[in-house]
Design a protein around this motif. Sequence first.
Motif, PDB file in Angstrom:
ATOM      1  N   GLY A  22       0.735  -1.290   0.001  1.00 17.37           N
ATOM      2  CA  GLY A  22      -0.049   0.031  -0.127  1.00 17.37           C
ATOM      3  C   GLY A  22       0.813   1.250   0.074  1.00 17.37           C
ATOM      4  O   GLY A  22       2.027   1.097  -0.150  1.00 17.37           O
ATOM      5  N   ASP A  23       0.270   2.429  -0.029  1.00 18.86           N
ATOM      6  CA  ASP A  23       0.886   3.653  -0.036  1.00 18.86           C
ATOM      7  C   ASP A  23       0.786   4.157   1.206  1.00 18.86           C
ATOM      8  O   ASP A  23      -0.266   4.507   1.744  1.00 18.86           O
ATOM      9  CB  ASP A  23       0.119   4.683  -1.301  1.00 18.86           C
ATOM     10  N   ALA A  24       2.247   4.355   1.721  1.00 21.93           N
ATOM     11  CA  ALA A  24       2.201   5.079   3.058  1.00 21.93           C
ATOM     12  C   ALA A  24       2.426   6.503   2.977  1.00 21.93           C
ATOM     13  O   ALA A  24       3.306   6.894   2.255  1.00 21.93           O
ATOM     14  CB  ALA A  24       3.367   4.291   3.896  1.00 21.93           C
ATOM     15  N   ALA A  25       1.622   7.381   3.905  1.00 19.38           N
ATOM     16  CA  ALA A  25       2.049   8.680   3.824  1.00 19.38           C
ATOM     17  C   ALA A  25       1.993   9.232   5.401  1.00 19.38           C
ATOM     18  O   ALA A  25       0.801   9.217   5.984  1.00 19.38           O
ATOM     19  CB  ALA A  25       0.868   9.468   3.063  1.00 19.38           C
ATOM     20  N   GLY A  26       3.260   9.255   6.028  1.00 16.29           N
ATOM     21  CA  GLY A  26       3.061   9.585   7.494  1.00 16.29           C
ATOM     22  C   GLY A  26       3.037   8.736   8.345  1.00 16.29           C
ATOM     23  O   GLY A  26       2.962   8.622   9.642  1.00 16.29           O
ATOM     24  N   VAL A  27       3.218   7.488   7.764  1.00 16.06           N
ATOM     25  CA  VAL A  27       3.267   6.197   8.550  1.00 16.06           C
ATOM     26  C   VAL A  27       4.205   5.318   8.360  1.00 16.06           C
ATOM     27  O   VAL A  27       5.157   5.510   7.318  1.00 16.06           O
ATOM     28  CB  VAL A  27       1.866   5.396   8.339  1.00 16.06           C
ATOM     29  N   ASP A  28       4.842   4.386   9.124  1.00 19.67           N
ATOM     30  CA  ASP A  28       6.140   3.646   9.081  1.00 19.67           C
ATOM     31  C   ASP A  28       5.679   2.171   9.055  1.00 19.67           C
ATOM     32  O   ASP A  28       4.895   1.720   9.986  1.00 19.67           O
ATOM     33  CB  ASP A  28       7.317   3.577  10.319  1.00 19.67           C
ATOM     34  N   THR A  29       5.690   1.379   7.998  1.00 21.31           N
ATOM     35  CA  THR A  29       5.545  -0.047   7.728  1.00 21.31           C
ATOM     36  C   THR A  29       6.595  -0.955   7.978  1.00 21.31           C
ATOM     37  O   THR A  29       6.504  -2.107   7.481  1.00 21.31           O
ATOM     38  CB  THR A  29       4.547  -0.281   6.513  1.00 21.31           C
ATOM     39  N   ASP A  30       7.793  -0.789   8.077  1.00 18.70           N
ATOM     40  CA  ASP A  30       8.967  -1.573   7.912  1.00 18.70           C
ATOM     41  C   ASP A  30       9.070  -2.651   8.739  1.00 18.70           C
ATOM     42  O   ASP A  30       9.355  -3.601   8.677  1.00 18.70           O
ATOM     43  CB  ASP A  30      10.387  -0.773   8.552  1.00 18.70           C
ATOM     44  N   SER A  31       8.288  -2.462   9.892  1.00 11.34           N
ATOM     45  CA  SER A  31       8.322  -3.712  11.091  1.00 11.34           C
ATOM     46  C   SER A  31       7.026  -4.747  10.470  1.00 11.34           C
ATOM     47  O   SER A  31       7.100  -5.671  11.435  1.00 11.34           O
ATOM     48  CB  SER A  31       8.085  -3.091  12.303  1.00 11.34           C
ATOM     49  N   GLY A  32       6.263  -4.441   9.668  1.00 18.75           N
ATOM     50  CA  GLY A  32       5.163  -5.244   9.542  1.00 18.75           C
ATOM     51  C   GLY A  32       3.944  -4.855   9.866  1.00 18.75           C
ATOM     52  O   GLY A  32       2.824  -5.159   9.620  1.00 18.75           O
ATOM     53  N   ALA A  33       4.180  -3.873  11.015  1.00 16.58           N
ATOM     54  CA  ALA A  33       2.959  -3.271  11.717  1.00 16.58           C
ATOM     55  C   ALA A  33       2.911  -1.658  11.006  1.00 16.58           C
ATOM     56  O   ALA A  33       3.821  -1.498  10.140  1.00 16.58           O
ATOM     57  CB  ALA A  33       3.072  -3.248  13.198  1.00 16.58           C
ATOM     58  N   THR A  46       3.098   2.213  11.988  1.00 17.41           N
ATOM     59  CA  THR A  46       3.017   2.935  13.067  1.00 17.41           C
ATOM     60  C   THR A  46       2.975   4.480  12.923  1.00 17.41           C
ATOM     61  O   THR A  46       3.549   4.773  11.812  1.00 17.41           O
ATOM     62  CB  THR A  46       4.357   2.750  13.782  1.00 17.41           C
ATOM     63  N   LEU A  47       2.191   5.297  13.062  1.00 17.46           N
ATOM     64  CA  LEU A  47       2.326   6.763  13.190  1.00 17.46           C
ATOM     65  C   LEU A  47       3.762   7.245  13.116  1.00 17.46           C
ATOM     66  O   LEU A  47       4.208   7.059  14.257  1.00 17.46           O
ATOM     67  CB  LEU A  47       1.263   7.324  13.942  1.00 17.46           C
ATOM     68  N   ASP A  48       4.296   8.212  12.146  1.00 21.43           N
ATOM     69  CA  ASP A  48       5.424   8.646  12.253  1.00 21.43           C
ATOM     70  C   ASP A  48       5.124  10.271  12.416  1.00 21.43           C
ATOM     71  O   ASP A  48       4.902  11.008  11.449  1.00 21.43           O
ATOM     72  CB  ASP A  48       6.146   8.397  10.941  1.00 21.43           C
ATOM     73  N   THR A  49       5.145  10.840  13.734  1.00 21.92           N
ATOM     74  CA  THR A  49       5.051  12.077  13.948  1.00 21.92           C
ATOM     75  C   THR A  49       5.802  13.006  13.348  1.00 21.92           C
ATOM     76  O   THR A  49       5.433  14.231  13.087  1.00 21.92           O
ATOM     77  CB  THR A  49       4.603  12.394  15.350  1.00 21.92           C
ATOM     78  N   ASP A  50       6.985  12.605  12.866  1.00 27.92           N
ATOM     79  CA  ASP A  50       8.180  13.384  12.379  1.00 27.92           C
ATOM     80  C   ASP A  50       7.734  13.607  10.806  1.00 27.92           C
ATOM     81  O   ASP A  50       8.042  14.771  10.051  1.00 27.92           O
ATOM     82  CB  ASP A  50       9.567  13.011  12.535  1.00 27.92           C
ATOM     83  N   ALA A  90       0.632  19.136  18.843  1.00 28.25           N
ATOM     84  CA  ALA A  90      -0.451  19.058  18.090  1.00 28.25           C
ATOM     85  C   ALA A  90      -0.438  17.778  17.296  1.00 28.25           C
ATOM     86  O   ALA A  90       0.383  16.928  16.913  1.00 28.25           O
ATOM     87  CB  ALA A  90      -0.436  20.164  16.926  1.00 28.25           C
ATOM     88  N   ALA A  91      -1.793  16.980  17.399  1.00 25.25           N
ATOM     89  CA  ALA A  91      -1.824  15.920  16.709  1.00 25.25           C
ATOM     90  C   ALA A  91      -1.467  15.754  15.065  1.00 25.25           C
ATOM     91  O   ALA A  91      -1.717  16.832  14.459  1.00 25.25           O
ATOM     92  CB  ALA A  91      -3.413  15.278  16.760  1.00 25.25           C
ATOM     93  N   SER A  92      -0.775  14.756  14.932  1.00 25.63           N
ATOM     94  CA  SER A  92      -0.576  14.328  13.320  1.00 25.63           C
ATOM     95  C   SER A  92      -1.368  13.202  12.845  1.00 25.63           C
ATOM     96  O   SER A  92      -1.827  12.587  13.696  1.00 25.63           O
ATOM     97  CB  SER A  92       1.032  14.226  13.152  1.00 25.63           C
ATOM     98  N   THR A  93      -1.682  13.306  11.511  1.00 26.64           N
ATOM     99  CA  THR A  93      -2.172  12.063  10.834  1.00 26.64           C
ATOM    100  C   THR A  93      -1.552  11.739   9.886  1.00 26.64           C
ATOM    101  O   THR A  93      -1.275  12.500   8.812  1.00 26.64           O
ATOM    102  CB  THR A  93      -3.654  12.810  10.370  1.00 26.64           C
ATOM    103  N   GLY A  94      -1.389  10.291   9.798  1.00 24.43           N
ATOM    104  CA  GLY A  94      -0.877   9.658   8.898  1.00 24.43           C
ATOM    105  C   GLY A  94      -1.838   8.402   8.123  1.00 24.43           C
ATOM    106  O   GLY A  94      -2.924   8.027   8.971  1.00 24.43           O
ATOM    107  N   TYR A  95      -1.491   7.963   6.900  1.00 20.61           N
ATOM    108  CA  TYR A  95      -2.228   7.009   6.155  1.00 20.61           C
ATOM    109  C   TYR A  95      -1.610   5.906   5.675  1.00 20.61           C
ATOM    110  O   TYR A  95      -0.344   5.996   4.934  1.00 20.61           O
ATOM    111  CB  TYR A  95      -2.938   7.757   5.026  1.00 20.61           C
TER     112      TYR A  95
END
Length: 417
Positions: free
Chosen positions: A44-55, A57-61, A82-87
């Motif tokens: 899938g297409d990750a934007a603002g999230v990390d999927t390297d571990s198979g899970a 995870t929101l990447d707030t940076d 402030a809250a961040s949002t990833g997809y």
Amino acid sequence: MRTGLRAALLATVTAALVAGTVTPAVAAEPGTGGASWTADLTTGDAAGVDTDSGAVTLDTDAAPEAPRDARAPRGAEGGADAASTGYLTLGPRTLSRPTDQVDSTLDADVPPGSDVTVDVRGRSANGGWTEWVPSTASSPTRSTAQLPETTSVVQSRLVLTGAPGAEPVVDGLRQDARPTAVPEGEEDATTETAPLRYSVFATREGLVGGTTANGHVIVERDKFVALPSRRALSPRNTNDYSVKVCASNGRCSFAPVWDVGPWNTRDDYWNPGNIRQNWADLPQGVPQAQAAYRDGYNGGNDQFGRKALNPAGIDLADGVFWDDLGLKDNATVTVDYLWTGSTKLSNVDTSAAGDAGAVPVRSGPSDDAAVVGGAAHGAAVPIMCITGAWLQIGLGQYLPVGAVPGATAASTCTPAG
């Protein structure tokens, strides 16, 4: 708000196993027509999230914070945390039987103050997509998305929201599409409807070098827009949701929706109150920020409790603002929300002409006709008819045939009387 989803899910499954009532779900392989499947979170297409571990995870940076007016610096009025949002946008899935409801079961850790939502959409009869439908939670682990029409192709998107130190993590997602019959006559429906159109205040987004909600890195003179609801957020480098924006000077721009904002993230103001995600008491077509700024609605604040500094209902990237529309300051514009109509849309591709940015829209079918706007590379446009080497995409608006591959089969324009 969901908390401790992983523990709740494990407890539910354990109790059911003891009772001997669990029937293991059969996970269908991607691309098959199974009614139940387990999502592959490594794709899938990750934007603002990390999927390297198979899970997931929101990447707030990397994930953008809540949208705000471009004049307010990052962190302003929302604090440093402030809250961040990833997809994570998963691939489309073709089903063997049509559906209008998709149930989702999450395995996730959701710290207090954070959130995980599953958005779902379906392929429409005209070949486009419905808007994204945020799933409604029915338990700490389960939620349901009720689609606006029956479909055989669905797509899901994980939405993770949180602040530094409270990042949600999704370890698993199981989904079930409930089969339904196609209502009689729906497959042959040919009713033509025009897209919704409203006049709203537009601001210039700017923020060159920043990242949009869908993961696009903003470049100089970029060509896209932002709307204050993720229901119409196109996945990266797609034109699934596009708009036609026209200024009072008669110039128009066709551009994809690649960002969320200004101000709000749950304000699909173009929808009627029975569909609108928030602020259903406002008139259809009135952005919440407009009501807050002009009428003191919600105490004059946006959904995050920040004072609305202007009534904006759309943000325009610099290329749309300056080049296509010729604006010099924020202004009221007219917006056609093109995906809301029944007309099939065609993709603009300017790369063949050596221009990956945009193609001029002309007032007539000629290279000598006046330029009256622009169509962004990757925008979706309606094809009214074809005349010679030109396509009519609106009243007094033409593009060269080469800018819209595959559109040569359009009907021939009737000569002006």
